[in-house]
Design a protein around this motif. Structure first.
Motif, PDB file in Angstrom:
ATOM      1  N   TRP A 195      41.245  48.727  35.801  1.00  0.00           N
ATOM      2  CA  TRP A 195      40.302  48.284  36.821  1.00  0.00           C
ATOM      3  C   TRP A 195      38.845  48.545  36.434  1.00  0.00           C
ATOM      4  N   ARG A 196      38.611  49.443  35.497  1.00  0.00           N
ATOM      5  CA  ARG A 196      37.245  49.869  35.223  1.00  0.00           C
ATOM      6  C   ARG A 196      36.312  48.714  34.867  1.00  0.00           C
ATOM      7  N   GLY A 197      36.738  47.833  33.997  1.00  0.00           N
ATOM      8  CA  GLY A 197      35.879  46.728  33.582  1.00  0.00           C
ATOM      9  C   GLY A 197      35.504  45.827  34.738  1.00  0.00           C
ATOM     10  N   LEU A 198      36.475  45.503  35.584  1.00  0.00           N
ATOM     11  CA  LEU A 198      36.208  44.619  36.717  1.00  0.00           C
ATOM     12  C   LEU A 198      35.272  45.284  37.722  1.00  0.00           C
ATOM     13  N   VAL A 199      35.534  46.565  38.019  1.00  0.00           N
ATOM     14  CA  VAL A 199      34.680  47.276  38.971  1.00  0.00           C
ATOM     15  C   VAL A 199      33.268  47.425  38.416  1.00  0.00           C
ATOM     16  N   LEU A 200      33.146  47.705  37.121  1.00  0.00           N
ATOM     17  CA  LEU A 200      31.830  47.851  36.510  1.00  0.00           C
ATOM     18  C   LEU A 200      31.043  46.549  36.585  1.00  0.00           C
ATOM     19  N   ARG A 201      31.700  45.449  36.307  1.00  0.00           N
ATOM     20  CA  ARG A 201      31.039  44.145  36.376  1.00  0.00           C
ATOM     21  C   ARG A 201      30.593  43.827  37.804  1.00  0.00           C
ATOM     22  N   PHE A 202      31.496  44.103  38.749  1.00  0.00           N
ATOM     23  CA  PHE A 202      31.197  43.832  40.156  1.00  0.00           C
ATOM     24  C   PHE A 202      30.078  44.749  40.653  1.00  0.00           C
ATOM     25  N   HIS A 203      30.128  46.018  40.256  1.00  0.00           N
ATOM     26  CA  HIS A 203      29.114  46.998  40.656  1.00  0.00           C
ATOM     27  C   HIS A 203      27.741  46.584  40.127  1.00  0.00           C
ATOM     28  N   PHE A 204      27.722  46.057  38.902  1.00  0.00           N
ATOM     29  CA  PHE A 204      26.470  45.623  38.293  1.00  0.00           C
ATOM     30  C   PHE A 204      25.822  44.507  39.110  1.00  0.00           C
ATOM     31  N   TYR A 205      26.571  43.440  39.345  1.00  0.00           N
ATOM     32  CA  TYR A 205      26.015  42.304  40.074  1.00  0.00           C
ATOM     33  C   TYR A 205      25.637  42.672  41.499  1.00  0.00           C
ATOM     34  N   ARG A 232      33.075  38.592  30.880  1.00  0.00           N
ATOM     35  CA  ARG A 232      33.913  37.970  31.895  1.00  0.00           C
ATOM     36  C   ARG A 232      35.394  38.094  31.523  1.00  0.00           C
ATOM     37  N   GLY A 233      36.217  37.842  32.521  1.00  0.00           N
ATOM     38  CA  GLY A 233      37.649  37.865  32.286  1.00  0.00           C
ATOM     39  C   GLY A 233      38.287  39.225  32.492  1.00  0.00           C
ATOM     40  N   GLN A 234      37.550  40.185  33.077  1.00  0.00           N
ATOM     41  CA  GLN A 234      38.098  41.525  33.266  1.00  0.00           C
ATOM     42  C   GLN A 234      39.283  41.525  34.237  1.00  0.00           C
ATOM     43  N   TRP A 235      39.322  40.535  35.119  1.00  0.00           N
ATOM     44  CA  TRP A 235      40.413  40.489  36.099  1.00  0.00           C
ATOM     45  C   TRP A 235      41.765  40.290  35.421  1.00  0.00           C
ATOM     46  N   ARG A 236      41.764  39.737  34.207  1.00  0.00           N
ATOM     47  CA  ARG A 236      43.029  39.514  33.497  1.00  0.00           C
ATOM     48  C   ARG A 236      43.691  40.829  33.082  1.00  0.00           C
ATOM     49  N   LYS A 237      42.904  41.906  33.006  1.00  0.00           N
ATOM     50  CA  LYS A 237      43.459  43.198  32.620  1.00  0.00           C
ATOM     51  C   LYS A 237      44.141  43.917  33.781  1.00  0.00           C
ATOM     52  N   VAL A 238      43.907  43.425  34.995  1.00  0.00           N
ATOM     53  CA  VAL A 238      44.444  44.080  36.184  1.00  0.00           C
ATOM     54  C   VAL A 238      45.853  43.559  36.460  1.00  0.00           C
ATOM     55  N   PRO A 239      46.809  44.449  36.727  1.00  0.00           N
ATOM     56  CA  PRO A 239      48.156  43.986  37.093  1.00  0.00           C
ATOM     57  C   PRO A 239      48.099  43.008  38.261  1.00  0.00           C
ATOM     58  N   ARG A 240      48.847  41.910  38.162  1.00  0.00           N
ATOM     59  CA  ARG A 240      48.759  40.853  39.170  1.00  0.00           C
ATOM     60  C   ARG A 240      49.082  41.351  40.573  1.00  0.00           C
ATOM     61  N   SER A 241      50.071  42.220  40.701  1.00  0.00           N
ATOM     62  CA  SER A 241      50.445  42.698  42.044  1.00  0.00           C
ATOM     63  C   SER A 241      49.295  43.457  42.690  1.00  0.00           C
ATOM     64  N   GLN A 242      48.606  44.283  41.900  1.00  0.00           N
ATOM     65  CA  GLN A 242      47.471  45.031  42.436  1.00  0.00           C
ATOM     66  C   GLN A 242      46.315  44.094  42.786  1.00  0.00           C
ATOM     67  N   LEU A 243      46.109  43.091  41.928  1.00  0.00           N
ATOM     68  CA  LEU A 243      45.024  42.148  42.173  1.00  0.00           C
ATOM     69  C   LEU A 243      45.255  41.366  43.459  1.00  0.00           C
ATOM     70  N   VAL A 244      46.496  40.972  43.717  1.00  0.00           N
ATOM     71  CA  VAL A 244      46.820  40.232  44.937  1.00  0.00           C
ATOM     72  C   VAL A 244      46.535  41.086  46.163  1.00  0.00           C
ATOM     73  N   VAL A 245      46.939  42.357  46.111  1.00  0.00           N
ATOM     74  CA  VAL A 245      46.691  43.253  47.239  1.00  0.00           C
ATOM     75  C   VAL A 245      45.195  43.393  47.510  1.00  0.00           C
TER      76      VAL A 245
END
Length: 431
Positions: A5-15, A368-381
């Motif tokens: 999750w770190r990459g996705l959260v970092l990207r989101f936190h930045f923007y 971009r594309g950090q969401w691909r590293k997140v398990p799909r089940s967690q991402l859906v939740v």
């Protein structure tokens, strides 16, 4: 889970930090100013607020009549008796807006000492009213409230995202001094930031309506007086005027019913025969906000703070803590510290962005594309939770959707540009 999750959260936190930072900065600065104004206001308007202390006073009705004489034809709406010797009585009149013309009277002799506009239940004076309106809506009215709601909607998201990033990298020392300072300040003001975000949303235009609807559905609303005056036989289009002389009897009955706070407001009914509401307005600790309705020489209804639902008590305390009233000057100092911490946090965040900026483009976010590293089940939740929160806090949901759309458009354009640059080189290899 943390690394995925770190990459996705970092990207989101930045923007989110870069784009919402200005709104948080303005809200924090104006909040700091608001927290610092009670003492300044007391000094600035001392001629209206203070009079020589006296052990005797004229009847409250005589004070009211003196104020009414200065505004003939205006509708009397409320009276706030002097809370202690050396202070003035406030007599409030009707107005088209939230601010009400208020006449200040010396209770010792009934002399009028001045007139100012006061605002809201807290009765703040012009200086704090102006700062409050800047904090709420930048003096732009209802459209301006979107700025403060946007700040409150995102503050908790950015704060919790920062905590996650700190937790995920806490074992490494490979951080720049500015980044470490940013993390330290963020952790210091975390609880205060979350509190200000939550309580700020209760006053917002759209999320505030959803909060009120939820409280009503769960029977968590603040109890209100039912009144009790006899309206039968009265023509509301031609009301019988209320006699100011009645206020002495009303105050006596309210005091005998347990309305013993120094700060009270007596609401004048629109016509004779209807109930007068007498409400404690002392927001300090312990909270005194009991209220009674007086009509026909007796108390016809009452609401006690002790009988409030827990949620209503928490809402009352939350609002008063947000405004710096609950614990007096210690509350003010706490708000000053949190507000200045948020200002520092935003400044350090922009400095980090400036130091890491590239020679071209908006910034240097995580690819971009950090969401691909997140398990799909967690991402859906997370997406389901985000949709629910976005529905309850509409401005957060709309701005989040705008972020995602813009990022998708930029991503598509970037892929198109790269494919255009690589096309001439790839054909010989393909051949």
């Amino acid at each position: 889970m943390t690394e995925s999750w770190r990459g996705l959260v970092l990207r989101f936190h930045f923007y989110a930090g870069v784009l919402v930072g200005p709104f948080v900065l303005v809200a924090a600065l104006t909040g700091v100013l608001y927290a610092a104004t009670p003492q300044l206001e007391s000094w600035l308007y001392s001629d209206h607020l203070r009079v020589p202390a006296s052990t005797s006073s004229v009847p409250l009705s005589q004070q009211v009549k003196a104020a009414v004489a200065t505004r003939p034809g205006d509708e009397l709406v409320a009276i706030r008796p002097a809370p202690e010797p050396g202070t003035t009585t406030r007599v409030l009149f009707s107005s088209d807006g939230d601010a009400r013309p208020t006449v200040f009277v010396n209770p010792a002799d009934g002399a009028v000492v001045g007139e100012l506009m006061t605002y809201g239940t807290s009765g703040v004076l012009p200086l704090r009213t102006t700062i409050d309106q800047i904090h709420r809506n930048l003096l732009l009215g209802e459209p301006g409230r979107l700025y403060s709601e946007l700040a409150a909607s995102w503050l908790w998201v950015v704060a919790l995202g920062g905590v996650f990033l700190w937790f995920s990298r806490r074992r490494t020392q490979r951080t720049r001094p500015t980044t470490r300072k940013h993390a330290t300040v963020g952790l210091t003001v975390l609880v205060g930031a979350l509190f200000l975000s939550a309580t700020g949303l209760t006053w917002s235009a759209y999320a505030g309506e959803n909060v009120a609807s939820l409280r009503q559905a769960l029977d968590w609303s603040t109890p209100a007086l039912a009144g009790g005056g006899d309206h039968a036989g009265h023509d509301m289009t031609n009301p019988i005027p209320v006699m100011p002389g009645e206020v002495d009897s009303v105050l006596t009955h309210a005091r005998s019913a347990g309305i013993d706070a120094g700060l009270i407001e007596i609401t004048v009914p629109p016509m004779a025969g209807m109930a007068w509401n007498v409400t404690e307005i002392d927001r300090a600790w312990p909270t005194q906000v009991d209220a009674v309705a007086v009509a026909g020489g007796q108390v016809v209804d009452q609401v006690r703070f002790a009988d409030y639902p827990l949620a209503a008590k928490l809402a009352r305390w939350g609002i008063d803590l947000h405004m710096g009233a609950l614990f007096g000057w210690p509350n003010q100092l706490l708000l000053l510290a949190v507000g200045l911490g948020l200002v520092t946090l935003v400044a350090l965040g922009y400095r980090i962005w400036w130091l890491r900026r590239p020679t071209r483009g908006f910034g240097r976010p995580v690819p971009r594309g950090q969401w691909r590293k997140v398990p799909r089940s967690q991402l859906v939740v997370v997406l389901v939770v985000a949709a629910a929160v976005g529905w309850f806090i509409p401005l957060f949901g709309l701005s989040l959707l705008a972020f995602l759309v813009i990022d998708a458009v930029l991503s598509a354009r970037s892929r198109r540009d790269k494919s255009g640059e690589q096309a001439p080189e790839s054909s010989p290899v393909a051949g």
